[in-house]
Design a protein around this motif. Structure first.
Motif, mmCIF file in Angstrom:
data_model
loop_
_atom_site.group_PDB
_atom_site.id
_atom_site.type_symbol
_atom_site.label_atom_id
_atom_site.label_comp_id
_atom_site.label_asym_id
_atom_site.label_seq_id
_atom_site.Cartn_x
_atom_site.Cartn_y
_atom_site.Cartn_z
ATOM 1 N N ILE A 139 0.836 -1.204 0.000
ATOM 2 C CA ILE A 139 0.000 0.000 0.000
ATOM 3 C C ILE A 139 0.867 1.250 0.000
ATOM 4 C CG2 ILE A 139 -1.754 1.282 1.279
ATOM 5 C CD1 ILE A 139 -2.627 -1.475 2.446
ATOM 6 N N PHE A 140 1.983 1.202 0.744
ATOM 7 C CA PHE A 140 2.885 2.354 0.757
ATOM 8 C C PHE A 140 3.472 2.593 -0.629
ATOM 9 C CE2 PHE A 140 7.207 4.146 1.530
ATOM 10 C CZ PHE A 140 6.783 5.400 1.953
ATOM 11 N N LYS A 141 3.827 1.530 -1.327
ATOM 12 C CA LYS A 141 4.357 1.689 -2.680
ATOM 13 C C LYS A 141 3.310 2.298 -3.603
ATOM 14 C CE LYS A 141 7.847 -1.981 -2.561
ATOM 15 N NZ LYS A 141 8.240 -3.316 -3.107
ATOM 16 N N SER A 142 2.063 1.866 -3.443
ATOM 17 C CA SER A 142 1.001 2.435 -4.281
ATOM 18 C C SER A 142 0.766 3.907 -3.939
ATOM 19 C CB SER A 142 -0.294 1.641 -4.129
ATOM 20 O OG SER A 142 -0.844 1.790 -2.833
ATOM 21 N N LEU A 143 0.945 4.261 -2.646
ATOM 22 C CA LEU A 143 0.833 5.660 -2.237
ATOM 23 C C LEU A 143 1.939 6.494 -2.871
ATOM 24 C CD1 LEU A 143 -0.487 7.842 -0.442
ATOM 25 C CD2 LEU A 143 1.010 7.088 1.422
ATOM 26 N N LEU A 144 3.144 5.932 -2.942
ATOM 27 C CA LEU A 144 4.249 6.631 -3.596
ATOM 28 C C LEU A 144 3.924 6.890 -5.066
ATOM 29 C CD1 LEU A 144 7.368 4.716 -2.188
ATOM 30 C CD2 LEU A 144 6.668 7.028 -1.616
#
Length: 447
Positions: A139-144
Motif C-alpha cells: 500500500i505504501f508503494k502504491s501511495l508513492l
C-alpha cells in the motif's frame, strides 16, 4: 471514515501503555537471554545439560511461552536467533515491543487525524494493526506512485520512525533488528532501521579531517544577510548561504557591549560530494557519531578568528543542527568557548548531549517533516525530552517533503505560524541581539 472525538482513545493512556509494553519487552528479552545462556551457552552447568536442557529449550521455542526467543553471543544462540528471523518466528519480547509501537502509531492518529482520513495512510495503519506487513509495504508503494514521494513521506511523518521500527522487528532482515528495538524502547539509535547500517559504516566513507578556508563574500550575499538578531532572520540567513559548503558567523556587539558570535550552519546538499562535508554520507555520519568532517571543519574555522573565552550561539538547520549539537558536545571546543545556546531547526538531535550542562538546547520541528525523527524519536514521542532541551512543534499546511523541511519554509513558519516558539527563542537569544560588527564566511571542505 474519520474517527470522531467521542470514539478516540486517550493519547496519554496510549503513551503510558507503550512505555509499559517497552519495559515489559526489555524484561522478557533479559529473561530470554538468561535462559539462552543456560541452554545454549558454552559454560552451561552439567546439571542443566543433563536434567533440564530440554525444558529450557522448550521455554525458548514454545509459541505459548517466550516464543522463538534464543538470545546471546554464543554461536548456538546466534544461529538459533537467526533461524527464527529467517523463518519469521516471533518472540514474546518482539510481540510486546510491536504492540507498544502500534499503540504509539494509534496515538499519532489521534493527534494527526489526517492519517486516518487519507484512504491510503489509513489502509497502511490498518495493515500494521493486523500484522499484514507485506500489505502495508504494498500500500505504501502504491501511495508513492499515486501521490508521489513528497506527499507520502510527509503524510506518514508523525509515525514514520515507529513504522520503520515495526517493519525492522518483523521483517526477515536480521541486521536492522537492533535499530527497531532502540526505537521501540526509546533508546538512541545506533543504526538506521531500513538495512541496519551502523554508524561505523557511514564513518568509513566519511573520514575527512575537515578544512575551512576564508571566503571573500559576494556583495549581493552580504547585502541580503539579516541582521535583526531574530531566529527567523538566522534561518533566512541559513537559507541564503544554501547547502554548498558555506559557513556564516556573525560577530555581534550585544546590549551590554560584549562581543558574541552567532554560528549559522546550513543543512545537507541532496547529493554525494567527495569535497563537501555537507553531503548525504556526511549527514548519516553526523547523526550517528559525535563528530564528522563538517563539525571538524567548522571547529577549525572558529578557532582561526574567535578569541578564547567568547560566548557562542550555534544555530543550524537539518544536518547543520546535528553539527551544532556535535560541536556543543565537543569538550575541546567547549573548553575554549562558552556555548550558551544551540538552536536546531528540523534536525534529529535528541540522542545528543552538550558537554556543558548550562548550554540551552532548542529543537524546532514541523511534525510533517520526517528528518527530525531519523534518530528514532518523533516530535510526538511518548518519551520525554532530554534534560535541558526545549522542543517546539507545529503543523503547517505544506504536507509535502522535502518542501516542508526546507529552511525557507521553517523561516515562514516561525514568522507566521510558530510565533510563540520564535518569541521564546528570541528572548533566550537577547544577549546576541545588537549591532552586527562583522560577517565572516568560510568555505568548508571534507579534506
Amino acid at each position: 471514515m474519520p474517527h470522531t472525538l467521542a470514539t478516540e482513545p486517550d493519547v496519554a493512556t496510549l503513551n503510558h501503555l507503550c512505555r509499559e509494553l517497552a519495559e515489559a519487552a526489555e524484561a522478557v528479552g533479559e529473561a530470554a537471554a538468561y535462559v539462552s545462556e543456560l541452554a545454549l551457552g558454552a559454560q552451561a552447568p552439567t546439571a542443566v545439560r543433563r536434567g533440564a536442557w530440554r525444558s529450557l529449550l522448550r521455554t525458548l521455542t514454545d509459541p505459548a511461552g517466550l516464543g522463538w526467543a534464543p538470545r546471546g553471543r554464543g554461536p548456538l544462540a546466534r544461529a538459533a536467533w537467526l533461524a527464527g528471523v529467517v523463518t519469521s518466528r516471533e518472540s514474546l519480547a518482539v510481540s510486546l515491543a510491536v504492540a507498544g509501537l502500534k499503540a504509539r502509531i494509534r496515538a499519532a492518529a489521534v493527534t494527526h487525524p489526517e492519517l486516518l482520513e487519507n484512504p491510503s495512510t489509513s489502509r497502511i495503519l490498518a495493515a500494521i494493526e493486523q500484522d499484514r506487513q507485506r500489505d502495508a509495504v504494498r500500500i505504501f508503494k502504491s501511495l508513492l506512485e499515486s501521490d508521489g514521494a513528497e506527499h507520502a513521506f510527509a503524510m506518514l511523518a508523525p509515525s514514520f520512525a515507529d513504522i520503520l521500527a515495526w517493519n525492522a522487528l518483523t521483517d526477515e532482515n536480521p541486521f536492522n533488528d537492533t535499530a527497531g528495538w532502540q526505537v521501540a524502547t526509546g533508546k538512541a539509535m545506533t543504526a538506521e532501521p531500513l538495512l541496519g547500517l551502523g554508524a561505523g559504516f557511514w564513518e568509513f566513507f566519511d573520514r575527512g579531517p575537515g578544512r575551512a578556508e576564508p571566503l571573500v563574500p559576494d556583495a549581493a550575499l552580504v547585502a541580503g544577510l539579516d541582521s535583526t538578531g531574530t531566529i527567523t532572520g538566522y534561518v533566512r540567513n541559513i537559507d541564503l548561504i544554501s547547502t554548498g559548503g558555506t559557513l556564516l558567523v556573525q560577530q555581534v556587539a550585544g546590549p551590554d557591549g560584549v562581543l558574541r558570535y552567532v554560528v549559522q550552519l546550513a543543512g545537507m546538499a541532496r547529493s554525494f560530494n567527495a569535497e563537501s562535508p555537507q553531503d548525504m554520507v556526511g549527514a548519516f555520519n553526523a547523526v550517528g557519531r559525535p563528530d564528522s568532517p563538517y563539525s571538524r571543519a567548522v571547529a577549525k574555522a572558529l578557532r582561526s578568528f574567535i578569541p578564547s573565552g567568547a560566548e557562542l550561539a550555534l544555530i543550524g538547520h537539518s544536518q547543520g543542527g546535528v553539527t551544532a549539537m556535535n560541536l556543543a558536545g565537543n569538550r575541546d571546543l567547549t573548553a575554549l568557548y562558552t556555548v550558551t545556546h544551540v538552536v536546531a531547526i528540523g534536525s534529529p538531535i535528541d540522542a545528543k548531549r552538550p558537554a556543558d550542562p548550562r548550554t540551552k538546547v532548542f529543537s524546532l520541528v514541523n511534525e510533517h517533516d520526517i528528518v527530525p525523527s531519523l534518530e528514532g524519536r518523533s516530535a510526538i514521542s511518548p518519551y520525554a525530552l532530554p534534560a535541558g532541551f526545549t522542543e517546539y512543534t507545529w503543523v503547517d499546511d505544506t504536507r509535502a517533503f522535502p518542501l516542508c523541511h526546507a529552511a525557507e519554509r521553517y523561516a515562514h513558519n516561525l514568522e507566521f505560524e510558530a510565533t510563540d516558539a520564535a518569541a521564546h527563542v528570541d528572548a533566550e537569544l537577547a544577549p546576541y541581539r545588537g549591532r552586527v560588527t562583522g560577517n565572516r564566511l568560510f568555505s568548508l571542505y571534507d579534506r
